[in-house]
Write a protein that holds these residues in place. Structure first.
Motif, PDB file in Angstrom:
ATOM      1  N   LYS A  62     -27.141  16.868 -59.446  1.00 59.13           N
ATOM      2  CA  LYS A  62     -28.229  16.767 -58.925  1.00 59.13           C
ATOM      3  C   LYS A  62     -28.963  15.442 -59.087  1.00 59.13           C
ATOM      4  O   LYS A  62     -29.496  15.030 -58.287  1.00 59.13           O
ATOM      5  N   LYS A  63     -27.971  14.496 -59.161  1.00 62.03           N
ATOM      6  CA  LYS A  63     -28.020  12.806 -59.378  1.00 62.03           C
ATOM      7  C   LYS A  63     -27.712  11.999 -59.230  1.00 62.03           C
ATOM      8  O   LYS A  63     -27.479  11.199 -58.446  1.00 62.03           O
ATOM      9  N   SER A  64     -27.128  12.672 -57.681  1.00 63.39           N
ATOM     10  CA  SER A  64     -25.936  12.512 -56.694  1.00 63.39           C
ATOM     11  C   SER A  64     -26.795  11.631 -55.750  1.00 63.39           C
ATOM     12  O   SER A  64     -27.380  12.329 -55.273  1.00 63.39           O
ATOM     13  N   ASP A  65     -26.521  10.663 -54.902  1.00 58.29           N
ATOM     14  CA  ASP A  65     -27.010  10.678 -53.410  1.00 58.29           C
ATOM     15  C   ASP A  65     -26.527  11.194 -52.403  1.00 58.29           C
ATOM     16  O   ASP A  65     -27.139  10.867 -51.277  1.00 58.29           O
ATOM     17  N   PHE A  66     -25.321  10.793 -52.331  1.00 59.60           N
ATOM     18  CA  PHE A  66     -24.870  11.998 -51.865  1.00 59.60           C
ATOM     19  C   PHE A  66     -25.412  13.270 -51.172  1.00 59.60           C
ATOM     20  O   PHE A  66     -25.679  14.123 -50.276  1.00 59.60           O
ATOM     21  N   ARG A  67     -25.563  13.881 -52.098  1.00 57.67           N
ATOM     22  CA  ARG A  67     -26.714  15.166 -52.054  1.00 57.67           C
ATOM     23  C   ARG A  67     -28.068  15.081 -51.465  1.00 57.67           C
ATOM     24  O   ARG A  67     -28.217  16.100 -50.309  1.00 57.67           O
ATOM     25  N   ALA A  68     -28.856  14.387 -52.031  1.00 61.90           N
ATOM     26  CA  ALA A  68     -29.589  14.072 -51.071  1.00 61.90           C
ATOM     27  C   ALA A  68     -29.606  13.344 -49.499  1.00 61.90           C
ATOM     28  O   ALA A  68     -30.412  13.916 -48.968  1.00 61.90           O
ATOM     29  N   GLU A  69     -28.613  12.379 -49.325  1.00 56.01           N
ATOM     30  CA  GLU A  69     -27.767  11.967 -47.884  1.00 56.01           C
ATOM     31  C   GLU A  69     -27.950  13.398 -47.342  1.00 56.01           C
ATOM     32  O   GLU A  69     -28.450  13.382 -46.119  1.00 56.01           O
ATOM     33  N   LEU A  70     -27.225  14.096 -48.065  1.00 53.79           N
ATOM     34  CA  LEU A  70     -26.437  15.320 -47.017  1.00 53.79           C
ATOM     35  C   LEU A  70     -27.923  16.084 -46.558  1.00 53.79           C
ATOM     36  O   LEU A  70     -28.041  16.724 -45.649  1.00 53.79           O
ATOM     37  N   HIS A  71     -28.227  16.723 -47.150  1.00 54.52           N
ATOM     38  CA  HIS A  71     -29.709  17.439 -47.878  1.00 54.52           C
ATOM     39  C   HIS A  71     -30.913  16.900 -46.452  1.00 54.52           C
ATOM     40  O   HIS A  71     -31.687  17.064 -45.603  1.00 54.52           O
ATOM     41  N   ARG A  72     -30.872  15.214 -46.652  1.00 52.28           N
ATOM     42  CA  ARG A  72     -32.188  15.042 -45.635  1.00 52.28           C
ATOM     43  C   ARG A  72     -31.375  15.087 -43.862  1.00 52.28           C
ATOM     44  O   ARG A  72     -32.266  15.086 -43.564  1.00 52.28           O
ATOM     45  N   LEU A  73     -29.802  14.981 -43.960  1.00 55.66           N
ATOM     46  CA  LEU A  73     -29.199  15.443 -42.789  1.00 55.66           C
ATOM     47  C   LEU A  73     -29.548  16.628 -42.597  1.00 55.66           C
ATOM     48  O   LEU A  73     -29.812  16.779 -41.163  1.00 55.66           O
ATOM     49  N   VAL A  74     -29.331  17.529 -43.221  1.00 58.28           N
ATOM     50  CA  VAL A  74     -29.421  18.344 -42.800  1.00 58.28           C
ATOM     51  C   VAL A  74     -31.030  19.544 -41.930  1.00 58.28           C
ATOM     52  O   VAL A  74     -31.432  20.365 -41.276  1.00 58.28           O
ATOM     53  N   ASN A  75     -31.731  19.263 -43.112  1.00 53.92           N
ATOM     54  CA  ASN A  75     -32.803  19.530 -43.335  1.00 53.92           C
ATOM     55  C   ASN A  75     -33.842  18.834 -42.366  1.00 53.92           C
ATOM     56  O   ASN A  75     -34.513  18.922 -41.504  1.00 53.92           O
ATOM     57  N   HIS A  76     -33.437  17.929 -42.167  1.00 57.45           N
ATOM     58  CA  HIS A  76     -34.570  16.205 -40.993  1.00 57.45           C
ATOM     59  C   HIS A  76     -34.282  15.584 -39.806  1.00 57.45           C
ATOM     60  O   HIS A  76     -34.798  15.016 -39.238  1.00 57.45           O
ATOM     61  N   MET A  77     -33.433  16.214 -39.534  1.00 52.24           N
ATOM     62  CA  MET A  77     -32.446  15.661 -38.223  1.00 52.24           C
ATOM     63  C   MET A  77     -32.922  16.395 -37.102  1.00 52.24           C
ATOM     64  O   MET A  77     -32.737  17.691 -37.181  1.00 52.24           O
ATOM     65  N   LEU A  78     -33.515  15.715 -36.155  1.00 49.48           N
ATOM     66  CA  LEU A  78     -34.110  16.593 -34.827  1.00 49.48           C
ATOM     67  C   LEU A  78     -32.915  16.575 -33.317  1.00 49.48           C
ATOM     68  O   LEU A  78     -32.892  17.849 -33.417  1.00 49.48           O
TER      69      LEU A  78
END
Length: 512
Positions: free
Chosen positions: A353-369
């Motif tokens: 949960k504290k990993s920057d990679f996890r946050a960036e991966l979720h941002r990539l998967v959920n918000h890239m159009l």
């Protein structure tokens, strides 16, 4: 000759006489089976002797009987539960050849009287209620209690809760006239009765549903031995829902709570209140491509020929082949959650949960159009965290066209990216269906789930038609949305419009 005589209203029963005369007799027990006592029926005599055995601390059962020349029963014995001898000498049987018993003979008017009474026992008699209740004669469960137990078990109430609920009917649990062990035996008997002739009961249930709902229909696929291989059914309301909201559906077959361990699948969509709506239920013996082909073909046939625009499933290969063969023009999308569920065990500390990679991966998967943004962002993340050689990430990137958001641009998915709606419906079904239940009970409880969904939809219809809406920013597009959207959908839209208005207002303020 009947086993009982005509009961006169003014007659005082033997039990009532025994209770009234107890104060004068001053005996050790309230009820005493003396010679000559008469009864109107064998049932009355059995209950009288059974109450006596409860006071003394033993149990009883039926013994010998004799038939006269006219074919009528003229003698009956009630014996101690320890009478007789065990089948084997060295055994755990409780039979000790006890000779305690009462012998009753029938009178000319159909009544019964005690002809012989033996009171001596060759074994220890019990003195606590907890131990006495384990005699079969002292744990009788009455008809209405049995019906209550059957209804509770049908609705997936576990054994301990059933016993506690029955305890409330008797004032407190100590007053329940049978043990939990006896209740467990009854529940097993109920389950066996429900499973007897299961297929016939299921077809009869379908016939009853057809009589109440003319649009109800079902389809059965049988094997070479005429056994049910696949069963699919739907009612008229579900068909109507599919007509309006069947463009995007999810299908999941992970649920197996039935006595045949058959996978159960649900075709689920989204209605105009953004609620899950169930279209069809499917019971399958096998999860093979030809079975799925039959299911998808019958599903469209049952739904009036309309093929879904988009279907979301897990990554089962057999299901993928069937969809390509039966619905070649339908967009097949894999569940994003199933794709990423192994990320934690495959990526280790990178996916905390504290990993920057996890946050960036979720941002990539959920918000890239766009596809370009997604692929470029993926390469950058892999390079940044040195994960180019990770097997898991390499495999899911190779199949990105099946699950990544940008590849479904312009495809209607009703805001669904996973099979969560099917799985949540399956989870809700577990609250209604008991484990290892027969097919007929499964179908009956499934109908209750549909009723529950209908009630929830009715509540949202009432909110939409009678309750007012609260405008967040009172702009023209929001006012227009309040007139065309349902209440639930407008609330989702209002959150987005408020966020958009705040961002736009900030941009204008920064320019000024």
């Amino acid at each position: 000759m009947p086993d009982e005589r005509t009961i006169q209203a003014e007659r005082v029963t033997t039990l009532e006489s025994a209770i009234r005369g107890f104060a004068e007799r001053k005996t050790a027990s309230v009820i005493t089976p003396n010679l000559g006592l008469s009864y109107d029926s064998l049932t009355e005599a059995y209950d009288f002797y059974n109450l006596y055995s409860w006071e003394c601390g033993f149990g009883i059962r039926y013994g010998k009987s004799r038939i006269n020349v006219k074919g009528a029963r003229c003698m009956k014995e009630f014996v101690c539960s320890c009478s007789g001898k065990p089948n084997k000498e060295n055994s755990s049987s409780c039979r000790t050849k006890c000779r305690a018993m009462v012998r009753l003979l029938q009178t000319d008017d159909g009544g019964w009287y005690i002809y012989e009474n033996k009171t001596e026992h060759n074994h220890e008699q019990l003195d606590t209620c907890a131990s006495k209740l384990h005699f079969p004669s002292h744990r009788h469960i009455y008809k209405y209690t049995r019906e209550l137990v059957a209804h509770l078990r049908q609705n997936n109430v576990n054994l301990s809760k059933v016993y506690n609920i029955i305890g409330t009917y008797f004032g407190r649990i100590e007053n329940v006239p049978f043990t939990k062990r006896c209740l467990r035996t009854l529940c097993g008997k109920i389950s066996r009765e429900q499973a007897d002739d299961d297929v016939r009961k299921t077809i009869e249930l379908f016939s009853e549903m057809k009589e109440k709902d003319s649009d109800f229909s079902y389809a059965v696929q049988v094997d070479d031995e005429s056994r049910i291989r696949t069963l699919l059914w739907s009612n008229g309301r579900s068909k109507l829902q599919y007509h309006y909201f069947g463009d995007a559906v999810t299908f999941d077959t992970t649920y197996k709570t039935n006595m045949y361990d058959m996978p159960f699948g649900l075709f689920v969509g989204v209605n105009n209140h953004f609620q899950s709506t169930i279209f069809v239920g499917v019971l399958m013996r096998d999860e093979q491509s030809e079975i799925y082909e039959w299911v998808f073909h019958e599903f469209v046939k049952m739904m009036g020929g309309k093929v879904p625009v988009t279907i979301l499933t897990d990554q089962a290969r057999a299901m993928e082949i069937a969809i390509e063969n039966v619905w070649p023009d339908t967009t097949h999308r894999w569940c994003k959650w199933h794709i990423l569920r192994k990320a934690k065990e495959s990526l280790g500390f990178h996916y905390t949960k504290k990993s920057d990679f996890r946050a960036e991966l979720h941002r990539l998967v959920n918000h890239m159009l766009t596809i370009g943004e997604f692929e470029k962002g993926w390469v950058e993340i892999m390079k940044k965290y040195s994960l180019q050689s990770n097997t898991f990430l390499t495999q899911i990137f190779e199949v990105r066209r099946k699950w990544a958001k940008p590849y479904f641009s312009g495809k209607f998915c009703a805001k669904m990216t996973s099979t969560q709606r099917s799985e949540s419906a399956n989870h809700m079904l577990k609250n209604y269906v008991p484990p290892a239940c027969p097919m007929n009970l499964f179908v009956k409880q499934y109908a209750k789930v549909l009723f529950d969904r209908e009630q929830e939809e009715g509540f949202q219809e009432k909110r939409t038609k009678l309750a007012g809406v609260v405008l967040k920013v009172d702009i023209p597009i929001e006012r227009h949305a309040s007139t065309v959207y349902t209440r639930a959908m407008f609330e989702l839209f209002a959150k987005k419009s408020l966020l958009l208005w705040i961002l736009l207002h900030r941009r204008i303020s920064s320019k000024d």
